[in-house]
Design an enzyme around this catalytic site. Structure first.
Site, PDB file in Angstrom:
ATOM      1  N   GLU A  96      12.744 -17.450   8.873  1.00  0.00           N
ATOM      2  CA  GLU A  96      14.173 -17.410   9.118  1.00  0.00           C
ATOM      3  C   GLU A  96      14.473 -17.695  10.583  1.00  0.00           C
ATOM      4  O   GLU A  96      13.726 -17.292  11.479  1.00  0.00           O
ATOM      5  CB  GLU A  96      14.712 -16.041   8.725  1.00  0.00           C
ATOM      6  CG  GLU A  96      14.706 -15.918   7.219  1.00  0.00           C
ATOM      7  CD  GLU A  96      14.618 -14.496   6.748  1.00  0.00           C
ATOM      8  OE1 GLU A  96      13.779 -13.760   7.281  1.00  0.00           O
ATOM      9  OE2 GLU A  96      15.394 -14.145   5.864  1.00  0.00           O
ATOM     10  N   CYS A 131      17.926 -17.638  17.451  1.00  0.00           N
ATOM     11  CA  CYS A 131      16.824 -16.671  17.376  1.00  0.00           C
ATOM     12  C   CYS A 131      15.696 -17.269  16.539  1.00  0.00           C
ATOM     13  O   CYS A 131      15.887 -17.588  15.371  1.00  0.00           O
ATOM     14  CB  CYS A 131      17.350 -15.374  16.762  1.00  0.00           C
ATOM     15  SG  CYS A 131      16.074 -14.115  16.562  1.00  0.00           S
ATOM     16  N   CYS A 138       4.677 -10.340  10.102  1.00  0.00           N
ATOM     17  CA  CYS A 138       4.202  -9.753  11.363  1.00  0.00           C
ATOM     18  C   CYS A 138       3.187  -8.671  11.048  1.00  0.00           C
ATOM     19  O   CYS A 138       3.319  -7.948  10.067  1.00  0.00           O
ATOM     20  CB  CYS A 138       5.370  -9.143  12.142  1.00  0.00           C
ATOM     21  SG  CYS A 138       4.881  -8.497  13.764  1.00  0.00           S
ATOM     22  N   CYS A 142       5.876  -2.060  12.849  1.00  0.00           N
ATOM     23  CA  CYS A 142       6.848  -1.090  13.355  1.00  0.00           C
ATOM     24  C   CYS A 142       7.617  -0.497  12.163  1.00  0.00           C
ATOM     25  O   CYS A 142       8.003  -1.226  11.247  1.00  0.00           O
ATOM     26  CB  CYS A 142       7.811  -1.757  14.328  1.00  0.00           C
ATOM     27  SG  CYS A 142       6.951  -2.547  15.700  1.00  0.00           S
ATOM     28  N   CYS A 145      11.277  -1.907  11.059  1.00  0.00           N
ATOM     29  CA  CYS A 145      11.505  -3.356  11.004  1.00  0.00           C
ATOM     30  C   CYS A 145      11.138  -3.908   9.640  1.00  0.00           C
ATOM     31  O   CYS A 145      10.040  -3.670   9.134  1.00  0.00           O
ATOM     32  CB  CYS A 145      10.663  -4.028  12.090  1.00  0.00           C
ATOM     33  SG  CYS A 145      10.725  -5.825  12.029  1.00  0.00           S
ATOM     34  N   GLY A 189       7.939 -12.078  13.549  1.00  0.00           N
ATOM     35  CA  GLY A 189       6.643 -12.261  14.191  1.00  0.00           C
ATOM     36  C   GLY A 189       6.558 -11.735  15.607  1.00  0.00           C
ATOM     37  O   GLY A 189       7.565 -11.420  16.238  1.00  0.00           O
ATOM     38  N   GLU A 190       5.325 -11.625  16.069  1.00  0.00           N
ATOM     39  CA  GLU A 190       5.047 -11.172  17.433  1.00  0.00           C
ATOM     40  C   GLU A 190       4.560 -12.394  18.220  1.00  0.00           C
ATOM     41  O   GLU A 190       3.413 -12.832  18.043  1.00  0.00           O
ATOM     42  CB  GLU A 190       3.991 -10.055  17.376  1.00  0.00           C
ATOM     43  CG  GLU A 190       3.382  -9.671  18.713  1.00  0.00           C
ATOM     44  CD  GLU A 190       4.386  -9.398  19.815  1.00  0.00           C
ATOM     45  OE1 GLU A 190       5.190  -8.472  19.693  1.00  0.00           O
ATOM     46  OE2 GLU A 190       4.370 -10.133  20.822  1.00  0.00           O
ATOM     47  N   SER A 219      10.553 -11.769  23.337  1.00  0.00           N
ATOM     48  CA  SER A 219      10.425 -10.324  23.185  1.00  0.00           C
ATOM     49  C   SER A 219       9.053  -9.983  22.605  1.00  0.00           C
ATOM     50  O   SER A 219       8.609 -10.603  21.642  1.00  0.00           O
ATOM     51  CB  SER A 219      11.529  -9.815  22.254  1.00  0.00           C
ATOM     52  OG  SER A 219      11.393  -8.436  22.043  1.00  0.00           O
ATOM     53  N   SER A 242       9.960  -4.548  23.748  1.00  0.00           N
ATOM     54  CA  SER A 242      10.552  -3.605  22.799  1.00  0.00           C
ATOM     55  C   SER A 242       9.979  -2.229  23.078  1.00  0.00           C
ATOM     56  O   SER A 242       8.852  -1.938  22.700  1.00  0.00           O
ATOM     57  CB  SER A 242      10.234  -4.042  21.369  1.00  0.00           C
ATOM     58  OG  SER A 242      10.841  -5.286  21.120  1.00  0.00           O
ATOM     59  N   CYS A 361      18.772  -8.221  13.874  1.00  0.00           N
ATOM     60  CA  CYS A 361      17.429  -7.873  14.350  1.00  0.00           C
ATOM     61  C   CYS A 361      16.734  -6.975  13.344  1.00  0.00           C
ATOM     62  O   CYS A 361      17.296  -5.996  12.879  1.00  0.00           O
ATOM     63  CB  CYS A 361      17.492  -7.056  15.633  1.00  0.00           C
ATOM     64  SG  CYS A 361      18.246  -7.872  16.986  1.00  0.00           S
TER      65      CYS A 361
HETATM   66  N1  SAH Z   1       8.031  -8.887  17.558  1.00  0.00           N
HETATM   67  C1  SAH Z   1       8.795  -8.966  18.744  1.00  0.00           C
HETATM   68  C2  SAH Z   1       9.992  -9.867  18.610  1.00  0.00           C
HETATM   69  C3  SAH Z   1      10.767  -9.767  17.302  1.00  0.00           C
HETATM   70  S1  SAH Z   1      11.589  -8.264  16.940  1.00  0.00           S
HETATM   71  C4  SAH Z   1       9.230  -7.589  19.203  1.00  0.00           C
HETATM   72  O1  SAH Z   1       9.097  -6.638  18.444  1.00  0.00           O
HETATM   73  O2  SAH Z   1       9.680  -7.470  20.338  1.00  0.00           O
HETATM   74  C5  SAH Z   1      13.079  -8.397  17.915  1.00  0.00           C
HETATM   75  C6  SAH Z   1      13.756  -7.063  18.214  1.00  0.00           C
HETATM   76  O3  SAH Z   1      14.334  -6.488  17.041  1.00  0.00           O
HETATM   77  C7  SAH Z   1      12.801  -6.019  18.779  1.00  0.00           C
HETATM   78  O4  SAH Z   1      13.302  -5.556  19.995  1.00  0.00           O
HETATM   79  C8  SAH Z   1      12.816  -4.930  17.728  1.00  0.00           C
HETATM   80  O5  SAH Z   1      12.614  -3.678  18.324  1.00  0.00           O
HETATM   81  C9  SAH Z   1      14.187  -5.099  17.099  1.00  0.00           C
HETATM   82  N2  SAH Z   1      14.294  -4.555  15.758  1.00  0.00           N
HETATM   83  C10 SAH Z   1      13.335  -4.529  14.820  1.00  0.00           C
HETATM   84  N3  SAH Z   1      13.812  -3.923  13.687  1.00  0.00           N
HETATM   85  C11 SAH Z   1      15.107  -3.602  13.929  1.00  0.00           C
HETATM   86  C12 SAH Z   1      16.145  -3.005  13.142  1.00  0.00           C
HETATM   87  N4  SAH Z   1      15.940  -2.626  11.893  1.00  0.00           N
HETATM   88  N5  SAH Z   1      17.358  -2.821  13.713  1.00  0.00           N
HETATM   89  C13 SAH Z   1      17.576  -3.223  14.993  1.00  0.00           C
HETATM   90  N6  SAH Z   1      16.655  -3.818  15.760  1.00  0.00           N
HETATM   91  C14 SAH Z   1      15.415  -4.004  15.248  1.00  0.00           C
HETATM   92 FE1  SF4 Z   2       6.715  -7.228  14.398  1.00  0.00          FE
HETATM   93 FE2  SF4 Z   2       8.649  -7.055  16.250  1.00  0.00          FE
HETATM   94 FE3  SF4 Z   2       9.111  -6.254  13.719  1.00  0.00          FE
HETATM   95 FE4  SF4 Z   2       7.508  -4.831  15.288  1.00  0.00          FE
HETATM   96  S1  SF4 Z   2       9.700  -5.192  15.606  1.00  0.00           S
HETATM   97  S2  SF4 Z   2       7.082  -5.406  13.161  1.00  0.00           S
HETATM   98  S3  SF4 Z   2       6.499  -6.424  16.480  1.00  0.00           S
HETATM   99  S4  SF4 Z   2       8.671  -8.323  14.400  1.00  0.00           S
END
Ligand code: SAH
Ligand code: SF4
Length: 373
Positions: A96, A131, A138, A142, A145, A189-190, A219, A242, A361
């Site tokens: 996406e 974005c 990933c 987390c 997420c 993804g990371e 990020s 993050s 996000c």
């Molecule tokens: N994997 C990388 C980049 C993608 S995630 C990372 O984690 O930084 C992008 C952002 O979305 C991160 O800052 C993450 O903390 C945030 N995020 C993930 N799940 C979320 C959610 N359910 N609501 C709001 N932000 C979220």
């Molecule tokens: Fe992966 Fe970023 Fe989601 Fe964590 S917040 S699972 S690092 S995409």
């Protein structure tokens, strides 16, 4: 003639295109024309490369080369103007990519919406944020997420990362000279676990597509060895981390990667990170109701990042069906923000974009598979 290893031109740099054109017995300037056609003109078929002679186009086809742009499989349009694209690749995988006219306050600027530019009346935007995804799924896992629920399916190639930009720019009829575009590597993804492809994509976006690196932000969840590599890159986006929790115990609960790379070590590497003129680090902080969102947590964040040239982006949880967390009330978000700003730390609240189409996000999860809209 033997088939080339790669069949997709997208993702190749000028040097590699030169080698191809040389192998085909062509003049060196043909490589530059190929490069421009791919990255500036966004041509999707070899037939469109009319700057190249017909027989060269044929030679390229005969040797198995294609352009390799992703296909738009689905497009969801939110009531707030956000568009979530589902883009498909040759092997059937998809990711996406989210288009946010006007951005969401989390991009490379200072986070405050600028109201003084004129709106383009026909299209309704003059500034947008895209974005991008760096992997299919990933592996970081987390707890808040939705992408984590997919697991890691595979890395994206550099061509697939750049392809997301080219397809959406064409679909939105963006003109690089006129429109102000920010890129954030914050989709699925990371990026730092697909580091080489991610960095190759960055270079192609700068040198080929013409997007300045100062308009890009990546990020990471805190992959320490790659933060050190990134610090040494001559061309690089801005860095966002993050953080999401202010102490080891809490962060380990919601971001298991903390057990491998602790906050303490993360902060050491960030204090060593060489910031450029006027550059700031960004900390992303997802607020989860009654988990990490009280003013005590905010004070801990202040202690943690004091002295760093940094800003904090606060994101109230974007909910998802399988997520075991709730979104905090706006008042708690504001109280959290106040603690930071009163301590002199710039803190911005990210506008949720496209929640109604699962584009916000943390909501990117092939949601066609999982969420019926
Ligand atoms: N994997 C990388 C980049 C993608 S995630 C990372 O984690 O930084 C992008 C952002 O979305 C991160 O800052 C993450 O903390 C945030 N995020 C993930 N799940 C979320 C959610 N359910 N609501 C709001 N932000 C979220
Ligand atoms: Fe992966 Fe970023 Fe989601 Fe964590 S917040 S699972 S690092 S995409």
């Amino acid at each position: 003639m033997s088939q080339p290893q790669h069949t997709e031109l997208l993702g190749l740099c000028l040097q590699e295109l030169s080698e191809i054109s040389e192998r085909l017995g062509e003049a060196p300037y043909r490589a530059r024309q190929l490069f421009d056609g791919l990255y500036r003109q966004r041509w999707s078929e070899l037939e469109q490369f009319t700057t190249l002679p017909r027989d060269l186009r044929q030679k390229l086809r005969d040797s198995g080369w294609t352009v390799g742009l992703p296909r738009i499989e689905k497009k969801f349009v939110s009531s707030d103007g956000t568009v979530r694209y589902l883009l498909g690749f040759a092997d059937g995988q998809s990711v996406e990519t989210v288009w946010m006219p006007e951005g969401d306050g989390g991009e490379a600027g200072d986070g405050s919406p600028s109201g003084d530019e004129e709106l383009d009346c026909q299209r309704g935007w003059h500034r947008a944020t895209l974005c991008l995804s760096s992997q299919v799924g990933c592996a970081v896992d987390c707890a808040f997420c939705m992408t984590a629920l997919l697991g890691l399916r595979r890395n994206l190639t550099a061509g697939e990362i750049v392809g997301q930009v080219l397809v959406v720019l064409a679909d939105q009829r963006v003109e690089m000279e006129r429109d102000r575009l920010n890129l954030v590597f914050m989709g699925q993804g990371e990026p730092f676990l697909n580091y080489d492809n991610f960095m190759r994509a960055v270079r192609l976006l700068v040198e080929g597509v013409g997007i300045p690196e100062s308009r890009m932000t990546v990020s990471t969840s805190g992959i320490l060895p790659r933060i050190a590599d990134f610090a040494a890159e001559p061309i690089r986006p801005k860095l966002a981390v993050s953080l999401n929790a202010p102490n080891e115990a809490l962060r380990a609960q919601i971001m298991p990667i903390t057990k491998k790379w602790t906050i303490e070590k993360l902060m050491v590497s960030l204090r060593e990170f060489p910031l450029r003129n006027r550059e700031r680090l960004t900390f992303e902080y997802v607020l989860l109701a009654d988990v990490n969102d009280n003013v005590g947590h905010a004070r801990e964040v202040v202690d943690l990042i004091r002295g760093l040239r940094a800003k904090v982006n606060l994101i109230a949880l974007n909910p998802g069906p399988e997520l075991p967390f709730a979104t905090p009330e706006q008042e708690r978000v504001l109280a959290f923000q106040r603690v930071l700003t009163q301590a002199g730390i710039p803190a911005f609240i990210r506008r949720p974009r496209g929640r109604d189409i699962y584009a916000a996000c943390g909501q990117l999860k092939h949601s066609t598979e999982l969420v019926q809209l």
